[in-house]
Design a protein around this motif. Structure first.
Motif, PDB file in Angstrom:
ATOM      1  N   ALA A 187      27.034  39.233  56.254  1.00  0.00           N
ATOM      2  CA  ALA A 187      27.364  40.232  55.228  1.00  0.00           C
ATOM      3  C   ALA A 187      28.824  40.652  55.340  1.00  0.00           C
ATOM      4  O   ALA A 187      29.144  41.828  55.411  1.00  0.00           O
ATOM      5  N   ALA A 188      29.717  39.697  55.354  1.00  0.00           N
ATOM      6  CA  ALA A 188      31.147  39.996  55.429  1.00  0.00           C
ATOM      7  C   ALA A 188      31.554  40.792  54.192  1.00  0.00           C
ATOM      8  O   ALA A 188      31.040  40.578  53.100  1.00  0.00           O
ATOM      9  N   ALA A 189      32.480  41.699  54.380  1.00  0.00           N
ATOM     10  CA  ALA A 189      32.888  42.617  53.309  1.00  0.00           C
ATOM     11  C   ALA A 189      33.374  41.890  52.057  1.00  0.00           C
ATOM     12  O   ALA A 189      33.177  42.367  50.946  1.00  0.00           O
ATOM     13  N   SER A 190      33.979  40.740  52.212  1.00  0.00           N
ATOM     14  CA  SER A 190      34.562  40.074  51.051  1.00  0.00           C
ATOM     15  C   SER A 190      33.630  39.065  50.386  1.00  0.00           C
ATOM     16  O   SER A 190      34.006  38.445  49.403  1.00  0.00           O
ATOM     17  N   SER A 191      32.429  38.895  50.910  1.00  0.00           N
ATOM     18  CA  SER A 191      31.541  37.902  50.320  1.00  0.00           C
ATOM     19  C   SER A 191      30.791  38.489  49.124  1.00  0.00           C
ATOM     20  O   SER A 191      30.551  39.678  49.037  1.00  0.00           O
ATOM     21  N   VAL A 192      30.428  37.604  48.229  1.00  0.00           N
ATOM     22  CA  VAL A 192      29.660  38.001  47.055  1.00  0.00           C
ATOM     23  C   VAL A 192      28.252  38.389  47.515  1.00  0.00           C
ATOM     24  O   VAL A 192      27.690  37.783  48.423  1.00  0.00           O
ATOM     25  N   SER A 193      27.705  39.409  46.895  1.00  0.00           N
ATOM     26  CA  SER A 193      26.368  39.858  47.294  1.00  0.00           C
ATOM     27  C   SER A 193      25.295  39.126  46.492  1.00  0.00           C
ATOM     28  O   SER A 193      25.545  38.623  45.394  1.00  0.00           O
ATOM     29  N   GLU A 194      24.104  39.109  47.038  1.00  0.00           N
ATOM     30  CA  GLU A 194      22.990  38.509  46.318  1.00  0.00           C
ATOM     31  C   GLU A 194      22.716  39.283  45.032  1.00  0.00           C
ATOM     32  O   GLU A 194      22.445  38.687  43.992  1.00  0.00           O
ATOM     33  N   ALA A 195      22.829  40.607  45.081  1.00  0.00           N
ATOM     34  CA  ALA A 195      22.592  41.425  43.880  1.00  0.00           C
ATOM     35  C   ALA A 195      23.562  41.035  42.760  1.00  0.00           C
ATOM     36  O   ALA A 195      23.168  40.953  41.591  1.00  0.00           O
ATOM     37  N   GLU A 196      24.819  40.781  43.101  1.00  0.00           N
ATOM     38  CA  GLU A 196      25.799  40.360  42.095  1.00  0.00           C
ATOM     39  C   GLU A 196      25.424  39.001  41.501  1.00  0.00           C
ATOM     40  O   GLU A 196      25.555  38.788  40.288  1.00  0.00           O
ATOM     41  N   LEU A 197      24.965  38.098  42.343  1.00  0.00           N
ATOM     42  CA  LEU A 197      24.591  36.770  41.847  1.00  0.00           C
ATOM     43  C   LEU A 197      23.319  36.815  41.008  1.00  0.00           C
ATOM     44  O   LEU A 197      23.209  36.094  40.010  1.00  0.00           O
ATOM     45  N   ILE A 198      22.383  37.661  41.374  1.00  0.00           N
ATOM     46  CA  ILE A 198      21.173  37.819  40.564  1.00  0.00           C
ATOM     47  C   ILE A 198      21.542  38.401  39.200  1.00  0.00           C
ATOM     48  O   ILE A 198      21.035  37.947  38.165  1.00  0.00           O
ATOM     49  N   GLU A 199      22.435  39.365  39.180  1.00  0.00           N
ATOM     50  CA  GLU A 199      22.892  39.933  37.907  1.00  0.00           C
ATOM     51  C   GLU A 199      23.572  38.857  37.062  1.00  0.00           C
ATOM     52  O   GLU A 199      23.375  38.782  35.845  1.00  0.00           O
ATOM     53  N   PHE A 200      24.354  37.994  37.699  1.00  0.00           N
ATOM     54  CA  PHE A 200      25.009  36.900  36.991  1.00  0.00           C
ATOM     55  C   PHE A 200      23.969  35.975  36.352  1.00  0.00           C
ATOM     56  O   PHE A 200      24.089  35.618  35.173  1.00  0.00           O
ATOM     57  N   VAL A 201      22.952  35.592  37.106  1.00  0.00           N
ATOM     58  CA  VAL A 201      21.903  34.707  36.568  1.00  0.00           C
ATOM     59  C   VAL A 201      21.195  35.385  35.397  1.00  0.00           C
ATOM     60  O   VAL A 201      20.909  34.743  34.378  1.00  0.00           O
ATOM     61  N   ASP A 202      20.946  36.679  35.509  1.00  0.00           N
ATOM     62  CA  ASP A 202      20.316  37.416  34.407  1.00  0.00           C
ATOM     63  C   ASP A 202      21.195  37.371  33.155  1.00  0.00           C
ATOM     64  O   ASP A 202      20.697  37.203  32.041  1.00  0.00           O
ATOM     65  N   ARG A 203      22.497  37.491  33.342  1.00  0.00           N
ATOM     66  CA  ARG A 203      23.433  37.439  32.198  1.00  0.00           C
ATOM     67  C   ARG A 203      23.492  36.044  31.587  1.00  0.00           C
ATOM     68  O   ARG A 203      23.592  35.897  30.377  1.00  0.00           O
ATOM     69  N   VAL A 204      23.433  35.039  32.435  1.00  0.00           N
ATOM     70  CA  VAL A 204      23.406  33.655  31.928  1.00  0.00           C
ATOM     71  C   VAL A 204      22.145  33.453  31.095  1.00  0.00           C
ATOM     72  O   VAL A 204      22.192  32.847  30.010  1.00  0.00           O
ATOM     73  N   ASN A 205      21.031  33.965  31.561  1.00  0.00           N
ATOM     74  CA  ASN A 205      19.781  33.867  30.818  1.00  0.00           C
ATOM     75  C   ASN A 205      19.911  34.543  29.453  1.00  0.00           C
ATOM     76  O   ASN A 205      19.517  33.972  28.424  1.00  0.00           O
ATOM     77  N   LEU A 206      20.465  35.742  29.427  1.00  0.00           N
ATOM     78  CA  LEU A 206      20.651  36.449  28.151  1.00  0.00           C
ATOM     79  C   LEU A 206      21.587  35.684  27.218  1.00  0.00           C
ATOM     80  O   LEU A 206      21.346  35.618  26.010  1.00  0.00           O
ATOM     81  N   LEU A 207      22.630  35.104  27.776  1.00  0.00           N
ATOM     82  CA  LEU A 207      23.566  34.319  26.966  1.00  0.00           C
ATOM     83  C   LEU A 207      22.877  33.088  26.381  1.00  0.00           C
ATOM     84  O   LEU A 207      23.062  32.763  25.200  1.00  0.00           O
ATOM     85  N   ALA A 208      22.064  32.420  27.187  1.00  0.00           N
ATOM     86  CA  ALA A 208      21.329  31.247  26.698  1.00  0.00           C
ATOM     87  C   ALA A 208      20.390  31.638  25.571  1.00  0.00           C
ATOM     88  O   ALA A 208      20.275  30.921  24.562  1.00  0.00           O
ATOM     89  N   LEU A 209      19.729  32.769  25.709  1.00  0.00           N
ATOM     90  CA  LEU A 209      18.832  33.250  24.650  1.00  0.00           C
ATOM     91  C   LEU A 209      19.611  33.597  23.390  1.00  0.00           C
ATOM     92  O   LEU A 209      19.202  33.238  22.280  1.00  0.00           O
ATOM     93  N   ALA A 210      20.728  34.285  23.559  1.00  0.00           N
ATOM     94  CA  ALA A 210      21.533  34.706  22.404  1.00  0.00           C
ATOM     95  C   ALA A 210      22.130  33.511  21.669  1.00  0.00           C
ATOM     96  O   ALA A 210      22.175  33.495  20.437  1.00  0.00           O
ATOM     97  N   LYS A 211      22.601  32.522  22.415  1.00  0.00           N
ATOM     98  CA  LYS A 211      23.233  31.349  21.803  1.00  0.00           C
ATOM     99  C   LYS A 211      22.207  30.327  21.316  1.00  0.00           C
ATOM    100  O   LYS A 211      22.517  29.497  20.467  1.00  0.00           O
ATOM    101  N   GLY A 212      21.014  30.374  21.895  1.00  0.00           N
ATOM    102  CA  GLY A 212      19.982  29.420  21.498  1.00  0.00           C
ATOM    103  C   GLY A 212      20.312  27.990  21.868  1.00  0.00           C
ATOM    104  O   GLY A 212      19.877  27.055  21.198  1.00  0.00           O
ATOM    105  N   GLU A 213      21.088  27.820  22.914  1.00  0.00           N
ATOM    106  CA  GLU A 213      21.425  26.469  23.366  1.00  0.00           C
ATOM    107  C   GLU A 213      21.456  26.409  24.889  1.00  0.00           C
ATOM    108  O   GLU A 213      21.595  27.429  25.562  1.00  0.00           O
TER     109      GLU A 213
END
Length: 175
Positions: A14-40
């Motif tokens: 858990a180094a201070a400068s590393s990306v957190s799992e919560a941030e990556l999960i949020e990213f995947v959620d946003r990718v999912n929403l983008l895929a739904l919105a774009k329909g592709e």
């Protein structure tokens, strides 16, 4: 549609400068929403330094015990890496990263299995060791839900001529 992500530097601690799992999960959620919105389908290109294999504290223990590390004691072209202490340590680090980011990996795999996203990967300088080891590639394939044969090395570049797209990690053009 393509999304290009690089330099996540996912670590085994858990180094201070590393990306957190919560941030990556949020990213995947946003990718999912983008895929739904774009329909592709979205192609998610991981463009190097996704895993931070070089800065693990596990290397110190390996150095202390065997005087072995990925940057020393290797033959030309890292000839002594495969099946050596350094490969074993790198696989241990990668598996620790996999455990640390298990929720992210699971969400990404579900998104890939849904058909909304395809993942692909090109290597960087901090995760270059995956080029040297099918065992490491197997772990990375699992983390990023890649459709890739771990017996084969990854490409240095990603291209999609239809989209006029070329992607690589920055280290490949360092002078």
């Amino acid at each position: 549609m393509h999304l290009i992500v690089s330099d996540l530097h996912m670590t085994d601690t858990a180094a201070a400068s590393s990306v957190s799992e919560a941030e990556l999960i949020e990213f995947v959620d946003r990718v999912n929403l983008l895929a739904l919105a774009k329909g592709e389908k979205i192609t998610l290109v991981f463009a190097g330094d996704i895993l931070e294999l070089l800065r693990s504290p596990k290397w110190q223990a390996l150095w202390t015990q065997y005087k072995s590390a990925p940057w020393s004691g290797m033959g030309k072209g890292f000839g002594n890496f495969a099946d050596g202490h350094a490969e074993g340590c790198a696989v241990e680090i990668a598996k620790s990263i996999q455990e640390r980011y298990a929720g992210f990996s699971r969400k990404l795999k579900n998104l890939v299995e849904s058909g909304k996203v395809k993942t692909t990967y090109v290597y960087g300088n901090h995760d270059y060791m995956v080029q040297l080891s099918p065992k490491l590639r197997q772990v990375l394939v699992g983390i990023l839900a890649l459709s890739h044969d771990p017996q084969k090395v990854f490409r240095l570049t990603y291209t999609d001529s239809e989209a006029s797209l070329f992607a690589t990690h920055g280290h490949s053009v360092d002078l």
